[in-house]
Scaffold this active site. Structure first.
Site, PDB file in Angstrom:
ATOM      1  N   ARG A  46       0.869  -1.179   0.000  1.00 51.02           N
ATOM      2  CA  ARG A  46       0.000   0.000   0.000  1.00 51.02           C
ATOM      3  C   ARG A  46       0.902   1.224   0.000  1.00 51.02           C
ATOM      4  O   ARG A  46       2.119   1.118   0.095  1.00 51.02           O
ATOM      5  CB  ARG A  46      -1.004   0.001   1.167  1.00 51.02           C
ATOM      6  CG  ARG A  46      -0.633  -0.665   2.437  1.00 51.02           C
ATOM      7  CD  ARG A  46       0.475  -0.012   3.207  1.00 51.02           C
ATOM      8  NE  ARG A  46       0.241   1.411   3.386  1.00 51.02           N
ATOM      9  CZ  ARG A  46       1.171   2.302   3.600  1.00 51.02           C
ATOM     10  NH1 ARG A  46       2.454   1.950   3.681  1.00 51.02           N
ATOM     11  NH2 ARG A  46       0.871   3.578   3.750  1.00 51.02           N
ATOM     12  N   GLY A  47       0.255   2.392  -0.086  1.00 49.85           N
ATOM     13  CA  GLY A  47       1.035   3.620  -0.259  1.00 49.85           C
ATOM     14  C   GLY A  47       1.111   3.905  -1.753  1.00 49.85           C
ATOM     15  O   GLY A  47       1.377   2.978  -2.550  1.00 49.85           O
ATOM     16  N   ALA A  48       0.873   5.152  -2.133  1.00 50.55           N
ATOM     17  CA  ALA A  48       0.685   5.491  -3.549  1.00 50.55           C
ATOM     18  C   ALA A  48       1.834   5.030  -4.466  1.00 50.55           C
ATOM     19  O   ALA A  48       1.603   4.283  -5.426  1.00 50.55           O
ATOM     20  CB  ALA A  48       0.421   6.982  -3.677  1.00 50.55           C
ATOM     21  N   ARG A  89      -7.316  -0.117  -6.889  1.00 48.67           N
ATOM     22  CA  ARG A  89      -7.555   0.970  -5.917  1.00 48.67           C
ATOM     23  C   ARG A  89      -7.654   2.269  -6.722  1.00 48.67           C
ATOM     24  O   ARG A  89      -6.766   2.578  -7.516  1.00 48.67           O
ATOM     25  CB  ARG A  89      -6.418   1.055  -4.874  1.00 48.67           C
ATOM     26  CG  ARG A  89      -6.352  -0.172  -3.974  1.00 48.67           C
ATOM     27  CD  ARG A  89      -5.476   0.074  -2.754  1.00 48.67           C
ATOM     28  NE  ARG A  89      -6.155   0.874  -1.757  1.00 48.67           N
ATOM     29  CZ  ARG A  89      -5.526   1.399  -0.694  1.00 48.67           C
ATOM     30  NH1 ARG A  89      -4.228   1.227  -0.519  1.00 48.67           N
ATOM     31  NH2 ARG A  89      -6.211   2.103   0.197  1.00 48.67           N
ATOM     32  N   GLN A 196      -2.102   2.319   9.964  1.00 49.99           N
ATOM     33  CA  GLN A 196      -0.825   2.418   9.254  1.00 49.99           C
ATOM     34  C   GLN A 196       0.189   3.233  10.065  1.00 49.99           C
ATOM     35  O   GLN A 196       1.397   3.017   9.962  1.00 49.99           O
ATOM     36  CB  GLN A 196      -1.011   3.085   7.882  1.00 49.99           C
ATOM     37  CG  GLN A 196      -1.713   2.218   6.850  1.00 49.99           C
ATOM     38  CD  GLN A 196      -3.202   2.433   6.838  1.00 49.99           C
ATOM     39  OE1 GLN A 196      -3.815   2.789   7.851  1.00 49.99           O
ATOM     40  NE2 GLN A 196      -3.830   2.216   5.701  1.00 49.99           N
ATOM     41  N   ASP A 237      -1.923  10.845  -2.021  1.00 44.46           N
ATOM     42  CA  ASP A 237      -2.279   9.812  -3.000  1.00 44.46           C
ATOM     43  C   ASP A 237      -2.562  10.407  -4.367  1.00 44.46           C
ATOM     44  O   ASP A 237      -2.457   9.730  -5.380  1.00 44.46           O
ATOM     45  CB  ASP A 237      -3.490   9.023  -2.508  1.00 44.46           C
ATOM     46  CG  ASP A 237      -3.043   8.075  -1.410  1.00 44.46           C
ATOM     47  OD1 ASP A 237      -2.946   8.515  -0.250  1.00 44.46           O
ATOM     48  OD2 ASP A 237      -2.730   6.913  -1.730  1.00 44.46           O
ATOM     49  N   ASN A 247      -5.466  12.308   0.498  1.00 41.64           N
ATOM     50  CA  ASN A 247      -4.569  11.480   1.322  1.00 41.64           C
ATOM     51  C   ASN A 247      -5.423  10.730   2.341  1.00 41.64           C
ATOM     52  O   ASN A 247      -6.640  10.917   2.424  1.00 41.64           O
ATOM     53  CB  ASN A 247      -3.498  12.340   2.002  1.00 41.64           C
ATOM     54  CG  ASN A 247      -2.386  11.493   2.595  1.00 41.64           C
ATOM     55  OD1 ASN A 247      -1.846  10.603   1.944  1.00 41.64           O
ATOM     56  ND2 ASN A 247      -2.043  11.715   3.858  1.00 41.64           N
ATOM     57  N   LYS A 248      -4.782   9.904   3.118  1.00 42.63           N
ATOM     58  CA  LYS A 248      -5.466   9.027   4.082  1.00 42.63           C
ATOM     59  C   LYS A 248      -6.507   9.775   4.898  1.00 42.63           C
ATOM     60  O   LYS A 248      -6.283  10.909   5.323  1.00 42.63           O
ATOM     61  CB  LYS A 248      -4.403   8.399   4.994  1.00 42.63           C
ATOM     62  CG  LYS A 248      -4.898   7.470   6.069  1.00 42.63           C
ATOM     63  CD  LYS A 248      -5.806   6.373   5.562  1.00 42.63           C
ATOM     64  CE  LYS A 248      -5.161   5.527   4.497  1.00 42.63           C
ATOM     65  NZ  LYS A 248      -6.158   4.629   3.811  1.00 42.63           N
TER      66      LYS A 248
HETATM   67  O1  MRU Z   1      -4.522   3.084   2.279  1.00 42.21           O
HETATM   68  P1  MRU Z   1      -3.052   3.328   2.169  1.00 42.21           P
HETATM   69  O2  MRU Z   1      -2.275   2.773   3.310  1.00 42.21           O
HETATM   70  O3  MRU Z   1      -2.513   2.894   0.828  1.00 42.21           O
HETATM   71  O4  MRU Z   1      -2.892   4.903   2.237  1.00 42.21           O
HETATM   72  C1  MRU Z   1      -1.626   5.461   2.036  1.00 42.21           C
HETATM   73  C2  MRU Z   1      -1.597   6.926   2.251  1.00 42.21           C
HETATM   74  O5  MRU Z   1      -2.597   7.578   2.418  1.00 42.21           O
HETATM   75  C3  MRU Z   1      -0.256   7.590   2.159  1.00 42.21           C
HETATM   76  O6  MRU Z   1      -0.210   8.713   2.973  1.00 42.21           O
HETATM   77  C4  MRU Z   1      -0.012   8.020   0.717  1.00 42.21           C
HETATM   78  O7  MRU Z   1      -0.176   6.946  -0.158  1.00 42.21           O
HETATM   79  C5  MRU Z   1       1.323   8.608   0.526  1.00 42.21           C
HETATM   80  S1  MRU Z   1       2.546   7.332   0.549  1.00 42.21           S
HETATM   81  C6  MRU Z   1       4.027   7.929   0.136  1.00 42.21           C
END
Ligand code: MRU
Length: 338
Positions: A46-48, A89, A196, A237, A247-248
């Site tokens: 996970r993470g963009a 996603r 996370q 994201d 973002n999250k």
């Molecule tokens: O649902 P996730 O864990 O994929 O969400 C990730 C985030 O919101 C991060 O802050 C974002 O992807 C930036 S990662 C460098």
């Protein structure tokens, strides 16, 4: 050395199963693109930027799988596979960006040598991974200039090595400042519902020897009111043309609090997160997760049966809450005016 979210092997990838952190560090090896899609959906990776890298390798792996197909037919198959991967996603634009970049290499190939064709796709996925490592380092370098000795930084979710191909986006800034010898402290929002911040950011920073304190999401207000936070740094994201940030979930709450308390609010993101095709945050699709992630924790039911649930995974922070964007090209001003 930072943890690696994904390690490419020969025609397969190993993905660190982040759902099992911090308890267990287990890599699953995948040789089927469909399993990588499931891995992305389950948030094993996970993470963009990291899901972009996984998506690019998934496409390259799909190409290797169709042994009896000629290159032209394979290009058509891969176009559909790319759509399937991108749909895993919807919010992080990096996934579509990386998959389309790899697909473009497929369509640009003019020959009929299948091995060569597959090799080009694999090399593109690897180029995306390597490039991301450099982008992270660049964000770290630029962002660290904003950090003073003695600063305390609040972050949300995980925008670290686990979320990228390198040392992270927001956490790259923290790592770089730490490596420069600045004495910094970090508060990590736990980041409900999937934690996370608690499971990943707190673990990652602790492993790196950085002074990190975990707090529940709703404590960020009192932390700022008590004057304990020098700045907020988090990832993104997707960033729209007007600078609005997806973002999250919970990021916008932090942004409102930061503006109310005069605390700078920085968003760290590489160019692959900036989406020139969406004008504002209103045009960014927001992923909704299963209610199960909200009503259960650790196998225990935490809400009444039959309860209605709203579970957006991300929110939008309007650009006028952003002090600056820390990018791989430097620090760019946001729309916040104080
Ligand atoms: O649902 P996730 O864990 O994929 O969400 C990730 C985030 O919101 C991060 O802050 C974002 O992807 C930036 S990662 C460098």
């Amino acid at each position: 050395m930072y943890p690696r979210a994904l390690i490419p092997l020969e025609k397969t990838v190993k993905i660190l199963d982040q759902t099992r952190l911090p308890g267990e560090m287990i890599y699953n090896e995948y040789d089927d693109y469909r399993d990588i899609i499931v891995s992305i959906k389950k948030l094993e990776i996970r993470g963009a930027p990291a899901i972009g890298i996984a998506g690019a390798y998934a496409l390259a792996i799909a190409a290797h799988a169709d042994v009896d197909t000629d290159v032209e037919h394979l290009k058509r198959i891969l176009t559909d596979v790319a759509t399937e991967i991108k749909n895993a996603r919807p919010t992080a634009v990096n996934l579509a960006w990386a998959v389309d970049r790899t697909l473009n290499v497929a369509h640009a190939y003019g020959g009929d040598d299948k091995n060569e064709f597959c090799g080009h796709l694999w090399d593109e996925a690897t180029a995306i991974l390597k490039e991301d490592e450099e982008l992270c380092a660049a964000m770290g370098r630029y962002g660290a200039e904003l950090i003073k000795d003695g600063d305390t930084i609040l972050t949300h979710c995980n925008a670290g090595a686990l979320a990228t191909g390198g040392m992270g986006t927001a956490l790259a800034v923290i790592y770089a400042a730490h490596e420069q010898g600045k004495k910094i402290k970090v508060y990590a929002d736990e980041t409900r519902p999937l934690l996370q911040g608690a499971r990943l950011t707190a673990w990652e920073l602790q492993q790196a020897g950085i002074d990190v304190t975990l707090n529940v999401d709703s404590a960020s207000g009192i932390l700022m009111r008590q004057g304990r936070i020098s700045c907020v740094i988090l990832g993104a994201d997707r960033i729209a043309k007007n600078g609005d940030v997806a973002n999250k979930i919970g990021t916008f709450n932090v942004a409102v609090l930061a503006r109310a308390h005069g605390v700078p609010f920085y968003v760290a993101a590489p160019y692959s997160t900036f989406d020139q095709n969406v004008n504002s945050g209103d045009d960014i699709p927001i992923e909704e997760r299963s209610a199960d992630e909200i009503v259960n924790w650790g196998g225990i039911r935490t809400a009444p049966e039959g309860i209605k649930v709203y579970a957006p995974a991300f929110d939008i922070t309007p650009h006028d809450y952003v002090t600056a964007y820390i990018t791989d090209k430097g620090v760019k001003p946001g729309g916040r005016e104080d």
